[in-house]
Design a protein around this motif. Structure first.
Motif, PDB file in Angstrom:
ATOM      1  N   GLY A  44       0.788  -1.225   0.000  1.00 40.63           N
ATOM      2  CA  GLY A  44       0.000   0.000   0.000  1.00 40.63           C
ATOM      3  C   GLY A  44       0.820   1.275   0.000  1.00 40.63           C
ATOM      4  N   GLN A  45       2.112   1.176   0.209  1.00 39.28           N
ATOM      5  CA  GLN A  45       2.967   2.356   0.185  1.00 39.28           C
ATOM      6  C   GLN A  45       3.032   2.862  -1.253  1.00 39.28           C
ATOM      7  N   GLN A  46       2.958   4.158  -1.455  1.00 38.16           N
ATOM      8  CA  GLN A  46       2.901   4.748  -2.786  1.00 38.16           C
ATOM      9  C   GLN A  46       4.259   4.889  -3.468  1.00 38.16           C
ATOM     10  N   ASN A  47       5.334   4.524  -2.772  1.00 40.12           N
ATOM     11  CA  ASN A  47       6.686   4.655  -3.320  1.00 40.12           C
ATOM     12  C   ASN A  47       7.560   3.572  -2.699  1.00 40.12           C
ATOM     13  N   ASP A  48       8.832   3.578  -3.001  1.00 38.93           N
ATOM     14  CA  ASP A  48       9.721   2.561  -2.433  1.00 38.93           C
ATOM     15  C   ASP A  48      10.740   3.157  -1.459  1.00 38.93           C
ATOM     16  N   ILE A  49      10.427   4.313  -0.900  1.00 38.10           N
ATOM     17  CA  ILE A  49      11.317   4.989   0.044  1.00 38.10           C
ATOM     18  C   ILE A  49      11.270   4.271   1.384  1.00 38.10           C
ATOM     19  N   VAL A  50      12.441   4.046   1.972  1.00 40.72           N
ATOM     20  CA  VAL A  50      12.554   3.393   3.278  1.00 40.72           C
ATOM     21  C   VAL A  50      13.523   4.181   4.160  1.00 40.72           C
ATOM     22  N   PHE A  51      13.638   3.737   5.406  1.00 42.42           N
ATOM     23  CA  PHE A  51      14.527   4.374   6.378  1.00 42.42           C
ATOM     24  C   PHE A  51      15.947   4.482   5.845  1.00 42.42           C
ATOM     25  N   GLU A  52      16.530   5.682   5.996  1.00 45.12           N
ATOM     26  CA  GLU A  52      17.945   5.902   5.677  1.00 45.12           C
ATOM     27  C   GLU A  52      18.550   6.727   6.800  1.00 45.12           C
ATOM     28  N   TRP A  53      19.624   6.202   7.383  1.00 43.32           N
ATOM     29  CA  TRP A  53      20.309   6.892   8.477  1.00 43.32           C
ATOM     30  C   TRP A  53      20.779   8.272   8.042  1.00 43.32           C
ATOM     31  N   ILE A  54      20.767   9.192   8.989  1.00 41.13           N
ATOM     32  CA  ILE A  54      21.431  10.477   8.776  1.00 41.13           C
ATOM     33  C   ILE A  54      22.757  10.428   9.523  1.00 41.13           C
ATOM     34  N   SER A  55      23.652  11.319   9.185  1.00 40.79           N
ATOM     35  CA  SER A  55      24.981  11.330   9.800  1.00 40.79           C
ATOM     36  C   SER A  55      24.888  11.737  11.277  1.00 40.79           C
ATOM     37  N   PRO A  56      25.912  11.422  12.061  1.00 39.63           N
ATOM     38  CA  PRO A  56      25.922  11.855  13.462  1.00 39.63           C
ATOM     39  C   PRO A  56      25.779  13.376  13.610  1.00 39.63           C
ATOM     40  N   GLU A  57      26.351  14.123  12.695  1.00 37.30           N
ATOM     41  CA  GLU A  57      26.228  15.581  12.743  1.00 37.30           C
ATOM     42  C   GLU A  57      24.774  15.996  12.519  1.00 37.30           C
ATOM     43  N   GLU A  58      24.117  15.352  11.548  1.00 40.87           N
ATOM     44  CA  GLU A  58      22.705  15.647  11.293  1.00 40.87           C
ATOM     45  C   GLU A  58      21.841  15.205  12.474  1.00 40.87           C
ATOM     46  N   GLN A  59      22.214  14.102  13.119  1.00 40.40           N
ATOM     47  CA  GLN A  59      21.478  13.641  14.292  1.00 40.40           C
ATOM     48  C   GLN A  59      21.547  14.685  15.406  1.00 40.40           C
ATOM     49  N   GLN A  60      22.733  15.238  15.631  1.00 42.71           N
ATOM     50  CA  GLN A  60      22.884  16.268  16.659  1.00 42.71           C
ATOM     51  C   GLN A  60      22.038  17.488  16.331  1.00 42.71           C
ATOM     52  N   GLN A  61      22.007  17.877  15.060  1.00 42.67           N
ATOM     53  CA  GLN A  61      21.188  19.016  14.650  1.00 42.67           C
ATOM     54  C   GLN A  61      19.709  18.723  14.868  1.00 42.67           C
ATOM     55  N   ARG A  62      19.291  17.509  14.558  1.00 43.72           N
ATOM     56  CA  ARG A  62      17.887  17.119  14.765  1.00 43.72           C
ATOM     57  C   ARG A  62      17.526  17.161  16.246  1.00 43.72           C
ATOM     58  N   VAL A  63      18.413  16.672  17.105  1.00 49.67           N
ATOM     59  CA  VAL A  63      18.152  16.703  18.542  1.00 49.67           C
ATOM     60  C   VAL A  63      17.982  18.152  18.989  1.00 49.67           C
TER      61      VAL A  63
END
Length: 87
Positions: A44-63
């Motif tokens: 039922g998903q309309q695309n084939d996009i799945v989980f993709e890790w972000i970098s540790p730097e991006e993780q810190q920015q997200r936090v």
């Protein structure tokens, strides 16, 4: 590395509003919470996009973004006047 029990906020497709590129209407809670990993497209998903890790730097920015939003939301809730019940 396993995405299990981590959830969407550290996926590069996450949008901070309960949606993402894979689920533009609403991320199922089972994925959002990390209860189940989204490593393969689901029926039922309309695309084939799945989980993709972000970098540790991006993780810190997200936090940082998440904490700032939580602070703003908390402050907004404190500033909203309490409504009194009519008796």
């Amino acid at each position: 590395m396993n995405q299990q029990k981590i959830g969407c906020p550290i996926c590069k497709h996450y949008s901070f509003d309960g949606t993402c590129a894979a689920f533009p209407d609403r991320i199922p809670m089972v994925f959002l919470s990390g209860e189940r990993g989204h490593t393969e497209p689901i029926d039922g998903q309309q695309n084939d996009i799945v989980f993709e890790w972000i970098s540790p730097e991006e993780q810190q920015q997200r936090v940082k973004i998440i904490l700032e939003k939580a602070d703003r939301d908390s402050l907004s809730n404190e500033l909203v006047p309490q409504q009194k019940a009519c008796t």
